[in-house]
Motif scaffolding. Structure first.
Motif, PDB file in Angstrom:
ATOM      1  N   SER A  11      -0.924   7.525  -7.820  1.00  0.00           N
ATOM      2  CA  SER A  11       0.789   6.938  -6.625  1.00  0.00           C
ATOM      3  C   SER A  11       1.389   8.029  -6.417  1.00  0.00           C
ATOM      4  O   SER A  11       1.383   8.962  -7.571  1.00  0.00           O
ATOM      5  CB  SER A  11       0.782   5.180  -7.212  1.00  0.00           C
ATOM      6  N   ILE A  12       2.216   7.076  -5.462  1.00  0.00           N
ATOM      7  CA  ILE A  12       3.829   8.246  -5.820  1.00  0.00           C
ATOM      8  C   ILE A  12       4.739   7.369  -5.469  1.00  0.00           C
ATOM      9  O   ILE A  12       4.672   5.827  -4.376  1.00  0.00           O
ATOM     10  CB  ILE A  12       3.571   9.024  -5.198  1.00  0.00           C
ATOM     11  N   HIS A  13       5.868   6.967  -6.335  1.00  0.00           N
ATOM     12  CA  HIS A  13       6.906   5.938  -6.400  1.00  0.00           C
ATOM     13  C   HIS A  13       7.783   6.368  -6.066  1.00  0.00           C
ATOM     14  O   HIS A  13       8.289   7.268  -7.096  1.00  0.00           O
ATOM     15  CB  HIS A  13       6.240   4.626  -6.502  1.00  0.00           C
ATOM     16  N   ALA A  14       9.408   6.010  -5.453  1.00  0.00           N
ATOM     17  CA  ALA A  14      10.251   6.317  -5.777  1.00  0.00           C
ATOM     18  C   ALA A  14      11.473   5.916  -6.663  1.00  0.00           C
ATOM     19  O   ALA A  14      10.583   5.208  -7.526  1.00  0.00           O
ATOM     20  CB  ALA A  14      11.972   5.869  -4.699  1.00  0.00           C
ATOM     21  N   MET A  15      11.661   6.640  -7.730  1.00  0.00           N
ATOM     22  CA  MET A  15      12.295   6.458  -8.657  1.00  0.00           C
ATOM     23  C   MET A  15      13.897   5.883  -8.964  1.00  0.00           C
ATOM     24  O   MET A  15      14.410   4.808  -9.824  1.00  0.00           O
ATOM     25  CB  MET A  15      12.271   7.444  -9.663  1.00  0.00           C
ATOM     26  N   THR A  16      14.660   6.001  -7.877  1.00  0.00           N
ATOM     27  CA  THR A  16      15.713   5.647  -8.291  1.00  0.00           C
ATOM     28  C   THR A  16      16.302   5.626  -6.648  1.00  0.00           C
ATOM     29  O   THR A  16      15.686   5.800  -5.754  1.00  0.00           O
ATOM     30  CB  THR A  16      17.019   6.645  -8.692  1.00  0.00           C
TER      31      THR A  16
ATOM     32  N   GLY B  63       0.641  -1.124  -0.220  1.00  0.00           N
ATOM     33  CA  GLY B  63      -0.030  -0.246   0.083  1.00  0.00           C
ATOM     34  C   GLY B  63       0.597   1.475  -0.182  1.00  0.00           C
ATOM     35  O   GLY B  63       0.649   2.263  -0.494  1.00  0.00           O
ATOM     36  N   VAL B  64       2.004   1.084   0.415  1.00  0.00           N
ATOM     37  CA  VAL B  64       2.596   2.267   0.520  1.00  0.00           C
ATOM     38  C   VAL B  64       3.234   3.303  -1.089  1.00  0.00           C
ATOM     39  O   VAL B  64       2.958   2.478  -2.159  1.00  0.00           O
ATOM     40  CB  VAL B  64       4.816   2.553   0.941  1.00  0.00           C
ATOM     41  N   GLY B  65       2.529   4.542  -0.806  1.00  0.00           N
ATOM     42  CA  GLY B  65       2.140   5.631  -2.414  1.00  0.00           C
ATOM     43  C   GLY B  65       1.694   5.067  -2.677  1.00  0.00           C
ATOM     44  O   GLY B  65       1.099   5.298  -4.041  1.00  0.00           O
TER      45      GLY B  65
END
Ligand SMILES: Cc1cc2nc3c(=O)[nH]c(=O)nc-3n(C[C@H](O)[C@H](O)[C@H](O)COP(=O)(O)OP(=O)(O)OC[C@H]3O[C@@H](n4cnc5c(N)ncnc54)[C@H](O)[C@@H]3O)c2cc1C
Length: 588
Positions: free
Chosen positions: A445-450, A301-303
């Motif tokens: 959604s929001i997620h880290a790309m690197t 569920g994160v992001g």
């Protein structure tokens, strides 16, 4: 003075480390440190901004939105349902966070919306009393001055045109004037209360309202210009049970440092908090694998579950003799000087948004509302049958459908801006109506790309990814046009500038225009939702991250389902409530 150096901070051990000194973070830090035996460290990426007129003078709102000293320059990915547009997503940076840069609208969400949070599996998040439980956040007609709280007031003057617009709105059957919008019922039209101190007419922020009065507390420490990268968690191979957060790693002047604490609370806003979790190994294993981070806690569920209010604006040119004092006049040096003198004299100056109307679809458009609700039900049914919605989403949709049928719960908002938006046009007499959507069915959604913590995450709000959201957006335009076509406003208007008549009339025209114009209100929620773990939850009702023993999240991103109100009140309540939760935990 709580401001400390990196060397001082890294040599200590704190009871609580709060990541992010924004709206919720400073409310929480101040409340936790009321117990002088509890040591609290705030780690904030931006600067202090204390006694800064760009923040303090209310009518400067909007003027720092492109200044990286005050604002994170986040942008979305290309939005496929908005003609591939990339939308700006400004967020406040520095002590006070977004409370430094927001538009100062202060209102409380309707009870039914807050009850929905409880219905989704969060006992104790009770609607009616949620804001009232915190007197420092409640409007007091006598302007009670309490140390360490947010002062709320009504603007010293209203605009002449306010009355004209309001009288037109009141011609719509079943719309009433609401005297106190902080009372929990905002269904109607009302003069807007604001987080402006009635004593000096300055903006009250999380920094000036909570932190500044307690600058002498020795157990409260604040690091500025320190950007948190990740939380150091115990090794899952050896932990045996829930993982323990022991420290926060941050970057100061390009160097990495570590501070240690007994508990860590993430309050870095809806964009940065999920990124920090992912870089710490907390998230969806597939996404963590893509960026080469080892999984410590498997939490898909994160992001996810991002929800955002969207809006459209319609602009009208008023007749030369119509009464309007517009913001656009601020570009005229003489007008600006007069405004500044009025402000300096203590008489105050118009602080910004003064009029608001929140109404239900069935009041705004009785002829079409039944059909629109039916289409919403059909769309949700089709989504359920497709089997594609993520765990827990159908339950949220069922509440949304119930709410869509509840005439006392507003879905539509109209706000008046005296001028042209977003670019000033002082040579004309313009007013802009903002139409906002409060209960979006779209999820992003929001997620880290690197692994680079300084590179912004991939922000995909996935705006208007359901037909019903587009349909409800064009209903906003119809409502704004209806108001403009009603006396006495009708006689004050020379012509509609946007969407523009006669070019944009049919629903098909309006849909195409909306796709090209829809913007976001900066009220992002949901990206670390407070829900049961099996329903894509990230935190439990005590704000603890699942799978951890002492890692918490306490800002807007824990709210699992959107509400019909501007967001700052809820952000402050989360900070206050988090302090109650953590303090009572300490006493167990
Ligand atoms: C332009 C604008 C206008 C708005 N207008 C209104 C309005 O009129 N009325 C209303 O009610 N609401 C309004 N809102 C929304 C409201 O202000 C916000 O929803 C609320 O303030 C968010 O609070 P928060 O604590 O979740 O986040 P924030 O207040 O944004 O706090 C997050 C903090 O974390 C810090 N941070 C981020 N990353 C890191 C890191 N890696 N390390 C350390 N610190 C970090 C940030 O710098 C920031 O200080 C507006 C918002 C914006 C942006």
């Amino acid at each position: 003075m709580p401001l400390i150096t990196v060397d001082e901070a890294t040599q200590k051990h704190f009871d609580y480390i709060i990541v992010g000194g924004g709206t919720s973070g400073l409310a929480l830090a101040t409340r936790l440190s009321e117990n002088l035996k509890t040591s609290v460290l705030v780690v904030e990426a931006g600067q202090g901004h204390f006694h800064d007129p760009k923040v303090d003078i209310p009518s400067n709102f909007g003027s720092v939105l492109n200044d990286p000293k005050y604002v994170w320059d986040f942008t979305t990915t290309e939005q496929p349902n908005l003609n591939g547009r990339v939308l700006p997503m400004p967020r406040g940076k520095g002590l006070g966070g977004s409370s430094n840069i927001n538009w100062l609208v202060w209102c409380k969400p309707p009870t039914a919306d807050i009850d929905a949070i409880e219905k989704l599996g969060n006992p104790g998040w009770i609607g009616g009393s949620m804001v009232d439980a915190y007197p420092g956040l409640t409007f007091n007609p006598e302007y009670r001055v309490a140390e360490g709280s947010i002062q709320i007031s009504f603007p010293p003057q209203s605009y002449t045109v306010d009355k004209v617009v309001r009288d037109a709105i009141l011609q719509i059957p079943n719309v009433e004037v609401i005297g106190d919008p902080t009372g929990g019922d905002i269904s109607g039209t009302w003069m807007c209360s604001a987080n402006v101190d009635p004593r000096n007419r300055e903006r009250i922020t999380a920094a000036s309202g909570y932190l500044l009065p307690h600058m002498k507390r020795e157990n409260l420490s604040v690091l500025t210009e320190c950007s948190a990268c990740r939380i150091l968690l115990s090794d899952p191979q050896h932990a045996g049970g829930d993982l323990t957060a022991s420290a926060v790693e941050f970057i100061y002047h390009e160097q990495r440092h570590v501070v240690h604490g007994s508990s860590v609370v993430l309050c870095a806003g809806p964009v940065k908090s999920p990124q920090i979790l992912e870089l710490s190994g907390v998230g969806n294993p597939r996404i963590l694998s893509d960026i080469g981070v080892d999984v410590k806690i498997d939490l898909p569920g994160v992001g996810e579950n991002l929800q955002e209010h969207t809006f459209l604006t319609t602009t009208f040119e008023l007749r030369p003799d119509a009464p309007v004092e517009c913001f656009d006049l601020f570009v005229d040096p003489d007008h600006r000087k007069l405004a500044e003198e009025t402000y300096a004299s203590g008489a105050g100056y118009r602080m910004g948004i003064t009029s608001q109307t929140f109404i239900h679809l069935s009041i705004a458009n009785p002829a079409e509302s039944g059909d629109i609700i039916l289409r919403a039900e059909q769309e949700v049914e089709a989504l359920k049958k497709s089997g594609s919605p993520p765990a827990g989403l159908c339950e949220q949709y069922d509440i949304q459908l119930d709410n869509l049928k509840n005439p006392s719960l507003p879905d539509q908002q109209v706000m008046i801006l005296y001028g042209s938006y977003p670019v000033p046009c002082p040579e004309k007499r313009l007013i802009t109506l903002f139409g906002g959507q409060h209960h979006p069915f779209s999820r992003g959604s929001i997620h880290a790309m690197t692994q680079d913590p300084l590179r912004h995450a991939r922000i995909d709000p996935n705006h208007i990814s359901t037909n019903i959201d587009l349909e409800l957006s064009i209903q906003d335009v119809k409502l704004m046009r209806k108001i403009a076509a009603t006396e006495p406003l009708k006689s004050a208007i020379l012509q509609e500038i946007t969407p523009g008549l006669p070019a944009c009339v049919s629903d098909k025209d309006l849909r195409e225009w909306a796709k090209a114009e829809i913007c976001a209100m900066c009220h992002t929620i949901g990206t670390c939702s407070m829900l049961p773990r099996e329903k894509n939850g990230v935190v439990d009702p005590y704000l603890k991250v699942y799978g951890s023993s002492n890692l918490y999240i306490a800002d807007l991103l824990i709210i699992p389902l959107h509400f019909a109100a501007h967001a700052q009140t809820v952000a402050y309540v989360i900070g206050e409530k988090a302090a109650d939760i953590l303090t009572s935990k300490g006493q167990e």
